[in-house]
Scaffold this motif. Structure first.
Motif, mmCIF file in Angstrom:
data_model
loop_
_atom_site.group_PDB
_atom_site.id
_atom_site.type_symbol
_atom_site.label_atom_id
_atom_site.label_comp_id
_atom_site.label_asym_id
_atom_site.label_seq_id
_atom_site.Cartn_x
_atom_site.Cartn_y
_atom_site.Cartn_z
ATOM 1 N N ALA A 33 0.855 -1.270 -0.059
ATOM 2 C CA ALA A 33 0.021 -0.007 -0.068
ATOM 3 C C ALA A 33 1.003 1.175 0.009
ATOM 4 N N ALA A 34 1.961 0.942 0.562
ATOM 5 C CA ALA A 34 3.009 2.343 0.633
ATOM 6 C C ALA A 34 3.826 2.290 -0.749
ATOM 7 N N GLY A 35 3.489 1.532 -1.501
ATOM 8 C CA GLY A 35 4.458 1.558 -2.903
ATOM 9 C C GLY A 35 5.610 0.710 -2.814
ATOM 10 N N VAL A 36 5.789 -0.253 -1.989
ATOM 11 C CA VAL A 36 6.732 -1.160 -2.004
ATOM 12 C C VAL A 36 6.571 -2.246 -2.611
ATOM 13 N N LYS A 37 6.671 -2.462 -3.931
ATOM 14 C CA LYS A 37 6.192 -3.662 -4.897
ATOM 15 C C LYS A 37 7.262 -4.659 -4.980
ATOM 16 N N GLN A 38 8.354 -4.428 -4.538
ATOM 17 C CA GLN A 38 9.492 -5.581 -4.792
ATOM 18 C C GLN A 38 10.384 -5.607 -3.419
ATOM 19 N N ILE A 39 10.560 -6.818 -3.045
ATOM 20 C CA ILE A 39 11.519 -6.669 -1.755
ATOM 21 C C ILE A 39 12.165 -8.092 -1.865
ATOM 22 N N VAL A 40 13.531 -7.827 -1.728
ATOM 23 C CA VAL A 40 14.643 -8.804 -1.472
ATOM 24 C C VAL A 40 14.751 -9.285 -0.207
ATOM 25 N N GLY A 54 8.690 -17.871 -2.977
ATOM 26 C CA GLY A 54 7.905 -18.741 -4.221
ATOM 27 C C GLY A 54 6.286 -18.490 -4.235
ATOM 28 N N ALA A 55 5.969 -18.319 -3.017
ATOM 29 C CA ALA A 55 4.497 -18.019 -2.684
ATOM 30 C C ALA A 55 3.997 -16.524 -2.860
ATOM 31 N N GLU A 56 4.794 -15.531 -2.580
ATOM 32 C CA GLU A 56 4.246 -14.352 -2.598
ATOM 33 C C GLU A 56 4.991 -13.317 -3.702
ATOM 34 N N ALA A 57 3.990 -12.716 -4.321
ATOM 35 C CA ALA A 57 4.448 -12.074 -5.436
ATOM 36 C C ALA A 57 5.482 -11.111 -5.036
ATOM 37 N N GLY A 58 6.187 -10.609 -5.782
ATOM 38 C CA GLY A 58 7.293 -9.467 -5.659
ATOM 39 C C GLY A 58 8.356 -9.678 -4.415
ATOM 40 N N LEU A 59 8.461 -11.128 -3.989
ATOM 41 C CA LEU A 59 9.392 -11.235 -2.896
ATOM 42 C C LEU A 59 10.592 -11.868 -3.799
ATOM 43 N N HIS A 60 11.713 -11.550 -3.400
ATOM 44 C CA HIS A 60 12.756 -12.235 -4.174
ATOM 45 C C HIS A 60 13.868 -12.642 -3.062
#
Length: 178
Positions: free
Chosen positions: A32-39, A56-62
């Motif tokens: 919601a705050a705009g953080v779309k990708q997280i390593v 693998g289960a959550e979109a945008g997590l790397h």
């Protein structure tokens, strides 16, 4: 018309047990705050399967896989071999969290340098950037990086001098400030 902000958090240990009770709401607030990708960097070999499953289960997590220096007593020489195999199989975005921590006097500096150097070799051989944890060890880390010739990365929670910062930047690194 304004394009919404799209942020990338390059370092969040969302896999640790501290987030078990509210991980979903943390992710919801971040998005919601705009953080779309997280390593999501690893800290020890035992955590790799759950970290990879979460990413693998959550979109945008790397995922990033590595052996954190603060947890030196949890790492063995076999873990570095396992790291090379796991990175080759899982294709994470980086090797990390790795590094040197001379702030904690109970951590053997020579063993840290060997462990970090071996992990830098894995990153170099597979062409991956690294996520670095460095406290009171910037000169030694810079020397390891010059020898390893990895393709850059991020020094998170940067605490070195301006001169050391320039050296990291010249080696293709970015600096994170918490």
């Amino acid at each position: 018309d304004v394009t919404p902000m799209h942020l990338i958090d390059t370092h969040c240990h969302l896999d640790v047990a501290d987030f078990d009770s509210d991980r979903s709401s943390v992710l919801e607030r971040a998005r919601a705050a705009g953080v779309k990708q997280i390593v999501v960097p690893a800290i020890e070999r035992a955590s790799w399967p759950d970290l990879l499953a979460l990413c693998g289960a959550e979109a945008g997590l790397h995922p990033a896989l590595g052996l954190h220096p603060v947890f030196l007593e949890r790492h063995s020489d076999e873990d570095v071999e396992a790291l090379a195999d796991a990175v080759a199989a899982a294709h994470p975005v980086a090797v990390g969290e790795i590094g040197l921590d001379y702030h904690d006097r109970g951590l053997d500096p020579e063993r840290q340098r060997r462990l970090c150097g071996a992990q830098l070799g894995v990153a170099r051989d597979l062409g991956l950037p690294v996520l670095l944890h460095v406290r009171k060890a910037h000169d030694d880390m810079l020397a390891l990086l010059r020898d390893a010739a990895v393709p850059g990365g991020i020094v998170h929670a940067y605490s070195g001098s301006a001169e050391q910062a320039e050296q990291y930047l010249a080696l293709g690194f970015r600096l994170g400030f918490g």
